[in-house]
Design an enzyme around this catalytic site. Structure first.
Site, PDB file in Angstrom:
ATOM      1  CG  HIS A 115      -5.067  -4.918  -1.955  1.00  0.00           C
ATOM      2  ND1 HIS A 115      -4.030  -4.032  -1.716  1.00  0.00           N
ATOM      3  CD2 HIS A 115      -6.032  -4.583  -1.066  1.00  0.00           C
ATOM      4  CE1 HIS A 115      -4.364  -3.207  -0.729  1.00  0.00           C
ATOM      5  NE2 HIS A 115      -5.576  -3.516  -0.317  1.00  0.00           N
TER       6      HIS A 115
ATOM      7  NE  ARG B 183      -9.138  -5.339   6.223  1.00  0.00           N
ATOM      8  CZ  ARG B 183      -8.162  -4.444   6.327  1.00  0.00           C
ATOM      9  NH1 ARG B 183      -8.419  -3.164   6.208  1.00  0.00           N
ATOM     10  NH2 ARG B 183      -6.931  -4.851   6.557  1.00  0.00           N
TER      11      ARG B 183
ATOM     12  CG  HIS C  51      -3.174   4.042   1.514  1.00  0.00           C
ATOM     13  ND1 HIS C  51      -4.454   4.025   1.010  1.00  0.00           N
ATOM     14  CD2 HIS C  51      -2.986   2.853   2.122  1.00  0.00           C
ATOM     15  CE1 HIS C  51      -5.015   2.861   1.286  1.00  0.00           C
ATOM     16  NE2 HIS C  51      -4.161   2.127   1.971  1.00  0.00           N
TER      17      HIS C  51
ATOM     18  CG  ASP D 250      -1.946  -1.057   1.241  1.00  0.00           C
ATOM     19  OD1 ASP D 250      -2.997  -0.839   1.863  1.00  0.00           O
ATOM     20  OD2 ASP D 250      -1.706  -2.129   0.645  1.00  0.00           O
TER      21      ASP D 250
ATOM     22  CG  ASP E  88      -8.890   6.646  -0.881  1.00  0.00           C
ATOM     23  OD1 ASP E  88      -9.530   5.596  -1.009  1.00  0.00           O
ATOM     24  OD2 ASP E  88      -9.221   7.734  -1.400  1.00  0.00           O
ATOM     25  NE  ARG E  89      -7.271   7.778   5.600  1.00  0.00           N
ATOM     26  CZ  ARG E  89      -7.207   7.260   6.821  1.00  0.00           C
ATOM     27  NH1 ARG E  89      -7.203   5.959   6.985  1.00  0.00           N
ATOM     28  NH2 ARG E  89      -7.147   8.045   7.861  1.00  0.00           N
TER      29      ARG E  89
ATOM     30  CG  ASN F 294      -9.433  -2.251   0.271  1.00  0.00           C
ATOM     31  OD1 ASN F 294      -8.198  -2.218   0.229  1.00  0.00           O
ATOM     32  ND2 ASN F 294     -10.106  -1.798   1.303  1.00  0.00           N
ATOM     33  CG  HIS F 295      -8.289   2.372  -0.234  1.00  0.00           C
ATOM     34  ND1 HIS F 295      -8.697   3.531   0.374  1.00  0.00           N
ATOM     35  CD2 HIS F 295      -8.192   1.446   0.753  1.00  0.00           C
ATOM     36  CE1 HIS F 295      -8.834   3.320   1.685  1.00  0.00           C
ATOM     37  NE2 HIS F 295      -8.543   2.063   1.934  1.00  0.00           N
TER      38      HIS F 295
ATOM     39  CG  ASP G 104      -5.312  -0.210  -0.731  1.00  0.00           C
ATOM     40  OD1 ASP G 104      -5.437  -0.470   0.472  1.00  0.00           O
ATOM     41  OD2 ASP G 104      -6.214  -0.427  -1.567  1.00  0.00           O
TER      42      ASP G 104
ATOM     43  CG  HIS H 137      -6.117  -5.402   2.701  1.00  0.00           C
ATOM     44  ND1 HIS H 137      -6.827  -4.269   2.368  1.00  0.00           N
ATOM     45  CD2 HIS H 137      -7.020  -6.228   3.278  1.00  0.00           C
ATOM     46  CE1 HIS H 137      -8.091  -4.416   2.730  1.00  0.00           C
ATOM     47  NE2 HIS H 137      -8.243  -5.590   3.297  1.00  0.00           N
TER      48      HIS H 137
END
Lengths: 410, 356
Positions: free
Chosen positions: B162, B210, B54, B52, B83-84, B112-113, B80, B237
């Site tokens: 992932h 989750r 991010h 990830d 995001d973030r 998943n992002h 991923d 992940h």
């Protein structure tokens, strides 16, 4: 400055860490109100600047609370009046705001609802030996209580004192649901209480709840007085000298069981000053319940990073090193003669949500940060402690202890 | 317009954004490329695997510094990307360009992002709005995400995904027949592959905290590896404080490549270097040194590739600000009492949040 890979700053950048120093952390529209100093506020410049930062933390917290309200985590029609520019927080912040509010609400609700009935005294009571881990009443009755005639106390009067209240709406939220104490006191810096008083006075939603035609402002608009709700201005670092007299002037009664709330407040003042408050309460009140919500664990990787990030926003947590662990939070009270104390971290509180409630909040938004949530929640605790002055006569003392113990049994 | 990928890549390394029209074209071309990739892409070592990211662009630069630059190093990214972090746009832009430029040296797996629903909540949508003034760029990238492959197999020995495994999937062939060209569903095999987590305390599948995917245990791992004649599962992940984690007697490992995740967690990160003989080495690193990151003022300035600061476009890039906001996906960005034309976009987006 461009050329080559990445923007290169000069070799040594002494300024605040990149992520933290985005200007003043206060909410939009908050000009530091320098006009209304009381003599106790005439500190040196850096202290004044630090106090502004502390006041700014309320802005951050109230925006977070409104974010949780707007998404359906919390039910509170009053918060929105305190936020000029709403902002949606990330899911884990919403969850934490929800949990903190809910936890303190639970204490408050149980404290208000709990009453003293003769039957409840005969079945359970606590012993008087101070322990650092007990929270709930033991099931063995004390010989003294069963032998004495119990005077039924019809609806004992209680008080609530919210230290460093900021824009907190608990009084209004609870009273709207029919839950109120004999007296509810809120205390904060004059600049903060002045702003709050304006919102209260200006909006029918608030004045209707207070429901007192004699509601009036005082002290240049920094205080507000009514029958069961008082908003007082002052500096918690001068609790005994200046706040206690104000409380008493507004009908604060040291003989009534009182709930003291510190929701991310004591952590911002020197431990000596917060100890002074705990000491005063423990020594002078006949019966009190103290509930603290604040940060812990400053020394692991996450905690150290938290302190660094906050420092870059000029936010310091002077209290965290004095009470850095669950155990020390409990000892904070038990070492000062309080009867019983218990601290749990937010993970524990999260785990104790009912399955139904967990399902409900999980359905409000995607939550993809389980590990990060656990890290964050490990660094916040709720600590509570209660005491009843030993010099009091029985059965009164046992009644009070029972009331307090029941408030924390959850 | 003739697309000069090398120039784009160079701009992006300097954290200059590409123009919207350029992004559109790059996404179109990359989709064509990805369309022909199977849901299970087979590659050979040596390859460096990245977990990830991010949006932590400066840490991606760090990864290239320690792992080597394309095309000298082969890279497999496990999803991923967005995001973030603060620089999701720059991060996904540069990775897309690198994939387009070196299609056989760069593999991008879907995380998943890489989803419309998740990016609406976790920052990528907001960042696109902030940097481009409209949601078009977000649409281009999220459409592109629908084309990203779901898994990679290295040397027929290491299965890379992932998230993790699915109760609906026992063989590689079952993955191949999934229709992946869509938004990640809430459940089913495709959701499981990007959402699941290993649970060393268990043997079988169980419900995931989750709210999507499952947790899976030792028996599941052994069975999958045995059935598919492979010896390792490699995934991302999950945040790892040490940058990586090895489980189930070295049958599964997690690689995590976002140091000091969200600028808050204080964790290490790693990349996994797989050598020609299949030897695995976790190269651990910390967040890029502070003196190599922009100052707060610089971070607020976003440059376009022609060097023009984004602030010149004020809040609109064409005056369409607000049009994309209120009508954001699922109405996610609007709520009661929001004032001003920013429709509730967090002016303090860049603040690292705590409870105060």
């Amino acid at each position: 400055m461009s050329g080559g890979m990445g923007n290169r700053s000069p070799p040594f950048w002494p300024g605040p860490r990149r992520m933290g120093g985005f200007g003043a952390p206060g909410a939009p529209g908050t000009a530091p109100g320098r006009g209304s100093f009381t003599p106790s506020m005439m500190h040196d410049e850096p202290q004044v600047a630090r106090d502004d930062i502390i006041k700014g933390t309320d802005d951050d917290a109230i925006i977070s609370k409104l974010s949780a309200v707007n998404l359906g985590y919390l039910d509170d029609p009053f918060v929105k009046y305190f936020v000029k520019r709403p902002s949606r927080r990330p899911p884990l912040i919403n969850r934490g705001s929800y949990l903190r509010t809910r936890s303190l609400d639970t204490f408050t609700e149980q404290f208000i609802k709990n009453d003293i009935t003769p039957s409840s005294i005969t079945t359970t009571t606590t012993t008087t030996s101070p322990t650092s881990a007990t929270t709930q009443s033991a099931s063995t009755p004390s010989p003294t209580t069963t032998a004495t005639a119990i005077t039924p106390a019809a609806g004992i009067k209680k008080q609530i004192v919210s230290l460093g209240c900021g824009s907190d709406t608990r009084y209004f939220k609870f009273k709207a649901k029919g839950l109120s104490a004999h007296k509810y006191f809120e205390i904060d810096f004059p600049e903060s209480t002045a702003k709050k008083a304006v919102v209260i006075k200006k909006n029918k939603a608030f004045t209707d709840i207070i429901g007192d035609p004699d509601l009036r402002l005082g002290l240049g608009g920094t205080e507000l007085y009514s029958k069961d709700y008082c908003l007082l201005s002052g500096d918690l670092r001068e609790f005994t000298e200046s706040i206690v007299p104000k409380l008493k002037a507004q009908g604060f009664d040291i003989s009534l069981p009182t709930l003291f709330l510190s929701e991310c407040v004591l952590i911002y003042i020197q431990p000596g000053d917060s100890d002074a408050i705990v000491n005063w309460v423990g020594t002078n009140m006949d019966a009190s319940l103290f509930v603290v919500y604040e940060q812990i664990n400053p020394t692991d990787a996450f905690g150290a990073m938290m302190l660094r990030n906050l420092k870059a926003r000029q936010i310091e947590l002077p209290g965290i090193h004095a009470y850095p662990s669950l155990k020390s939070q409990e000892e904070r009270f038990t070492s000062r003669g309080w009867q019983a104390a218990k601290a749990v971290n937010m993970n524990k509180l999260h785990e104790s949500l009912s399955e139904q409630e967990l399902k409900r909040i999980s359905s409000l938004e995607i939550f993809d940060e389980v590990e990060e949530w656990q890290l964050l929640a490990d660094h916040y605790c709720v600590a509570w402690a209660y005491q009843a002055k030993p010099q009091q006569p029985e059965p009164r003392r046992s009644q009070l202890i029972h009331l307090l113990a029941n408030a924390v049994s959850s | 317009m003739v697309l000069d990928l090398d120039a784009c890549i160079e701009s992006l390394f300097q954290r200059q954004l590409l123009a919207e029209s350029v992004i559109k074209e790059i996404c179109e071309k990359t989709k064509e490329l990805l369309m022909s990739e199977s849901n299970v892409v087979h590659i050979k070592a040596p390859v460096t695997v990245v977990g990830d990211i991010h949006g932590q662009f400066y840490d991606l630069l760090e990864i290239f510094k320690i792992g080597g630059y394309c095309p000298d190093t082969n890279y497999l990214f496990l999803g991923d990307y967005v995001d973030r972090g603060l620089y999701s746009v720059e991060t996904i832009s540069i990775l897309t360009c690198l994939k387009l430029r070196y299609p056989d040296r760069v593999q991008l797996v879907r995380g998943n992002h890489e989803s419309r629903a998740v990016t609406s909540t976790y920052g990528f949508y907001t960042e696109c709005m902030k940097k481009y003034g409209t949601s078009d760029v977000w649409h281009y990238f999220t459409d592109l995400f629908d084309y990203l492959t779901l898994s990679v197999v290295i040397d027929n020995m290491i299965f890379c995904v992932h998230g993790g495994l699915s109760p609906s999937i026992h063989t590689i062939d079952q993955i191949k027949v999934i229709d992946r060209f869509k938004e990640i569903p809430h459940e089913g095999p495709m959701a499981d592959l990007v959402w699941s987590d290993p649970d060393p305390g268990r043997e079988e599948f169980a419900v995931s905290p989750r709210g999507a995917g499952y947790t899976f245990g030792s028996m599941v791992v052994e069975k999958f590896l045995h059935e598919n004649r492979m010896d390792h599962i490699l995934r991302a992940h999950q945040l790892c404080m040490e940058g990586f984690q090895v489980l189930f007697d070295d049958q599964l490992s997690t690689v995590w490549s976002a140091p000091n995740y969200c600028y808050r967690c204080g964790n290490l990160a790693s990349i996994l270097e797989i050598g020609v003989e299949g030897e695995r080495h976790f190269n651990v690193f910390e967040a890029a040194p502070e003196n190599e990151r922009p100052t707060p003022a610089e971070a607020q300035r976003t440059l376009f590739s022609n060097g023009v600061p984004q602030s010149l476009f004020s809040n609109g890039g064409g005056g369409s600000n607000g049009a994309g906001v209120g009508g954001g996906p699922n109405g996610a960005m609007t709520f009661a009492g929001a004032s001003g034309s920013n429709g509730g976009i967090d002016p303090a987006q860049d603040t690292i949040h705590y409870f105060l």
